[in-house]
Design a protein around this motif. Structure first.
Motif, PDB file in Angstrom:
ATOM      1  N   GLN A   1      -8.730   7.239  -9.974  1.00  0.00           N
ATOM      2  CA  GLN A   1      -9.787   6.974 -10.772  1.00  0.00           C
ATOM      3  C   GLN A   1      -9.432   6.417 -12.050  1.00  0.00           C
ATOM      4  N   PHE A   2      -8.081   5.711 -12.204  1.00  0.00           N
ATOM      5  CA  PHE A   2      -7.883   4.855 -13.430  1.00  0.00           C
ATOM      6  C   PHE A   2      -8.855   3.897 -13.771  1.00  0.00           C
ATOM      7  N   PRO A   3      -9.255   3.923 -15.059  1.00  0.00           N
ATOM      8  CA  PRO A   3     -10.241   2.682 -15.561  1.00  0.00           C
ATOM      9  C   PRO A   3      -9.743   1.465 -15.215  1.00  0.00           C
ATOM     10  N   ARG A   4     -10.512   0.581 -14.544  1.00  0.00           N
ATOM     11  CA  ARG A   4     -10.156  -0.762 -14.253  1.00  0.00           C
ATOM     12  C   ARG A   4      -8.963  -0.782 -13.269  1.00  0.00           C
ATOM     13  N   GLY A   5      -8.879   0.169 -12.369  1.00  0.00           N
ATOM     14  CA  GLY A   5      -7.409   0.144 -11.374  1.00  0.00           C
ATOM     15  C   GLY A   5      -7.556  -1.042 -10.644  1.00  0.00           C
ATOM     16  N   ARG A   6      -8.601  -1.590 -10.093  1.00  0.00           N
ATOM     17  CA  ARG A   6      -8.247  -2.812  -9.174  1.00  0.00           C
ATOM     18  C   ARG A   6      -7.776  -3.951  -9.959  1.00  0.00           C
ATOM     19  N   ALA A   7      -8.381  -4.015 -11.316  1.00  0.00           N
ATOM     20  CA  ALA A   7      -7.775  -5.260 -11.895  1.00  0.00           C
ATOM     21  C   ALA A   7      -6.293  -4.997 -12.257  1.00  0.00           C
ATOM     22  N   PHE A   8      -5.663  -3.696 -12.615  1.00  0.00           N
ATOM     23  CA  PHE A   8      -4.410  -3.642 -12.668  1.00  0.00           C
ATOM     24  C   PHE A   8      -3.640  -3.814 -11.682  1.00  0.00           C
ATOM     25  N   GLY A   9      -4.166  -3.200 -10.263  1.00  0.00           N
ATOM     26  CA  GLY A   9      -3.494  -3.508  -9.144  1.00  0.00           C
ATOM     27  C   GLY A   9      -3.270  -4.954  -8.766  1.00  0.00           C
ATOM     28  N   GLU A  10      -4.355  -5.909  -9.094  1.00  0.00           N
ATOM     29  CA  GLU A  10      -4.083  -7.301  -8.631  1.00  0.00           C
ATOM     30  C   GLU A  10      -3.025  -7.745  -9.591  1.00  0.00           C
ATOM     31  N   GLU A  11      -3.070  -7.620 -10.728  1.00  0.00           N
ATOM     32  CA  GLU A  11      -2.134  -8.039 -12.045  1.00  0.00           C
ATOM     33  C   GLU A  11      -0.932  -7.731 -11.589  1.00  0.00           C
ATOM     34  N   LEU A  12      -0.738  -6.401 -11.240  1.00  0.00           N
ATOM     35  CA  LEU A  12       0.745  -6.109 -11.142  1.00  0.00           C
ATOM     36  C   LEU A  12       1.400  -6.822  -9.590  1.00  0.00           C
ATOM     37  N   LEU A  13       0.353  -7.102  -8.626  1.00  0.00           N
ATOM     38  CA  LEU A  13       1.067  -7.703  -7.677  1.00  0.00           C
ATOM     39  C   LEU A  13       1.332  -9.142  -8.066  1.00  0.00           C
ATOM     40  N   ARG A  14       0.705  -9.575  -8.815  1.00  0.00           N
ATOM     41  CA  ARG A  14       1.007 -11.021  -9.364  1.00  0.00           C
ATOM     42  C   ARG A  14       2.372 -10.956  -9.922  1.00  0.00           C
ATOM     43  N   VAL A  15       2.343  -9.916 -10.934  1.00  0.00           N
ATOM     44  CA  VAL A  15       3.669 -10.119 -11.872  1.00  0.00           C
ATOM     45  C   VAL A  15       5.000  -9.779 -10.852  1.00  0.00           C
ATOM     46  N   LEU A  16       4.590  -9.084  -9.840  1.00  0.00           N
ATOM     47  CA  LEU A  16       6.001  -8.709  -8.997  1.00  0.00           C
ATOM     48  C   LEU A  16       6.257 -10.173  -8.040  1.00  0.00           C
ATOM     49  N   ARG A  17       5.180 -10.758  -7.757  1.00  0.00           N
ATOM     50  CA  ARG A  17       5.356 -12.044  -7.068  1.00  0.00           C
ATOM     51  C   ARG A  17       6.165 -13.231  -8.009  1.00  0.00           C
ATOM     52  N   ALA A  18       5.772 -12.805  -9.114  1.00  0.00           N
ATOM     53  CA  ALA A  18       6.187 -13.938 -10.256  1.00  0.00           C
ATOM     54  C   ALA A  18       7.868 -13.920 -10.517  1.00  0.00           C
ATOM     55  N   GLY A  19       8.341 -12.616 -10.272  1.00  0.00           N
ATOM     56  CA  GLY A  19       9.802 -12.552 -10.538  1.00  0.00           C
ATOM     57  C   GLY A  19      10.140 -12.238 -12.003  1.00  0.00           C
ATOM     58  N   ALA A  20      11.403 -12.102 -12.173  1.00  0.00           N
ATOM     59  CA  ALA A  20      11.969 -11.777 -13.463  1.00  0.00           C
ATOM     60  C   ALA A  20      11.644 -12.956 -14.651  1.00  0.00           C
ATOM     61  N   PRO A  21      11.589 -12.609 -15.633  1.00  0.00           N
ATOM     62  CA  PRO A  21      11.829 -11.358 -16.252  1.00  0.00           C
ATOM     63  C   PRO A  21      10.712 -10.319 -16.184  1.00  0.00           C
ATOM     64  N   TRP A  22      10.995  -8.809 -16.061  1.00  0.00           N
ATOM     65  CA  TRP A  22       9.783  -7.972 -15.736  1.00  0.00           C
ATOM     66  C   TRP A  22       9.291  -7.646 -16.980  1.00  0.00           C
ATOM     67  N   PRO A  23       7.841  -7.759 -17.050  1.00  0.00           N
ATOM     68  CA  PRO A  23       7.273  -7.198 -18.041  1.00  0.00           C
ATOM     69  C   PRO A  23       7.175  -5.674 -18.239  1.00  0.00           C
ATOM     70  N   THR A  24       7.145  -5.143 -19.452  1.00  0.00           N
ATOM     71  CA  THR A  24       6.858  -3.751 -19.537  1.00  0.00           C
ATOM     72  C   THR A  24       5.337  -3.613 -19.462  1.00  0.00           C
ATOM     73  N   LEU A  25       5.044  -2.282 -19.007  1.00  0.00           N
ATOM     74  CA  LEU A  25       3.555  -1.647 -18.723  1.00  0.00           C
ATOM     75  C   LEU A  25       2.760  -2.056 -19.792  1.00  0.00           C
ATOM     76  N   ASP A  26       3.190  -1.784 -21.207  1.00  0.00           N
ATOM     77  CA  ASP A  26       2.176  -2.165 -22.078  1.00  0.00           C
ATOM     78  C   ASP A  26       1.861  -3.555 -22.165  1.00  0.00           C
ATOM     79  N   THR A  27       2.747  -4.535 -21.776  1.00  0.00           N
ATOM     80  CA  THR A  27       2.492  -5.950 -21.821  1.00  0.00           C
ATOM     81  C   THR A  27       1.620  -6.190 -20.702  1.00  0.00           C
ATOM     82  N   VAL A  28       1.472  -5.634 -19.424  1.00  0.00           N
ATOM     83  CA  VAL A  28       0.554  -5.671 -18.341  1.00  0.00           C
ATOM     84  C   VAL A  28      -0.850  -5.226 -18.727  1.00  0.00           C
TER      85      VAL A  28
END
Length: 288
Positions: free
Chosen positions: A254-281
């Motif tokens: 029930q996290f607000p805008r959860g789906r948008a975060f899920g999609e962005e996090l998958l994109r970030v993980l596929r993009a590779g290092a350097p790994w951003p911090t959560l606040d950046t995402v």
């Protein structure tokens, strides 16, 4: 929470406060996701409300008392009532001191010092607690079960499952020293107060390397924390991104805008290092 559940949760919290002779004519929602955070007025009490069975409130109450006694920088329980979990209408309610926010908020250096003090205090506490790998297991179970994450594409499911398993092995193979941790000391769980930064939401506490906690905080905080293993921190950052991605695809999330975060996090993980911090995402998603 759903709107009807929020209404019931507020009623439960105000009812508990009234039964304890705390005036609670109004309740302001401070945060709403899987649990509810409220400011009750005019008594000025911070209430946390969660459905029974979906919380570890008793653990949090006991830990908060032990850490406060050790002088750790944590939010205190409400001193006008017994420090315990109150059950009402299917909800677990805990009552805490309300701290008015201060401006400006704490500096990164102050937060780093407070987190170091928290870790020092946690090393003095003897309380059975889960290991950080339990959090990984939870994420893996969500990813592995299509009924729990039905919107997650098969290719993403396979990718995220492999990444979680690989990072778990990599971090455990390092054999780093482990201790009690906050578990999620991100900016949302740090209050800026007249007494300096205070950490709240202790129900996520677990045992693990301090780098696991540091993986949740902004880079500006990490640079002021002494003695961190940068390679381990990089692995933990990637792990946190992968775990949070899994939680955002949970059908019950029930996290607000959860789906948008899920999609962005998958994109970030596929993009590779350097790994951003959560606040950046978070800033990226909020800017979409």
């Amino acid at each position: 929470m759903e709107n009807t559940e929020v209404t019931r949760a507020i009623a439960a919290a105000t009812s508990v406060a009234a039964s304890l002779d705390l005036a609670a004519a109004d309740a302001v929602v401070l945060h709403d996701s899987n649990k509810l955070a409220l400011r009750l007025t005019p008594c000025d009490v911070f209430a946390r409300v969660a459905p029974l069975g979906q919380e570890v409130a008793q653990f949090e109450v006991e830990l908060a008392q032990l850490l406060a006694a050790a002088g750790a920088p944590v939010g205190h329980l409400e001193p006008r009532v017994d420090p315990r979990v109150y059950v009402r209408d299917g909800f677990a309610v805990t009552l805490w001191t309300y701290y008015p926010p201060v401006t400006p908020g704490p500096s990164p250096a102050d937060v780093a010092k407070a987190l170091k003090r928290l870790h020092d205090g946690m090393r003095t506490v003897d309380l059975p607690s889960p290991r950080f790998t339990d959090r990984i297991t939870e994420a893996q179970e969500i990813v592995a079960d299509p009924d729990r994450s039905p919107a997650l594409a098969d290719t993403d499911r396979a990718f995220l499952g492999r990444r979680l398993a690989g990072l778990r092995r990599a971090i455990e193979d390092r054999g780093a020293v482990e201790q009690l941790l906050h578990g999620e000391p991100h900016p949302g769980n740090v209050l800026g107060t007249e007494n300096g930064p205070l950490f709240i939401d202790l129900e996520t506490c677990c045992r693990g390397p301090v780098e696991f906690d540091l993986a949740h905080v902004p880079e500006a905080v990490c640079v002021h924390y002494p003695g961190a293993d940068q390679e381990l921190l990089d692995d933990c950052r990637q792990l946190v991104l992968a775990m949070v991605a899994a939680w955002r695809w949970d059908v019950d999330d029930q996290f607000p805008r959860g789906r948008a975060f899920g999609e962005e996090l998958l994109r970030v993980l596929r993009a590779g290092a350097p790994w951003p911090t959560l606040d950046t995402v978070v800033r990226r998603v909020d800017g979409l």
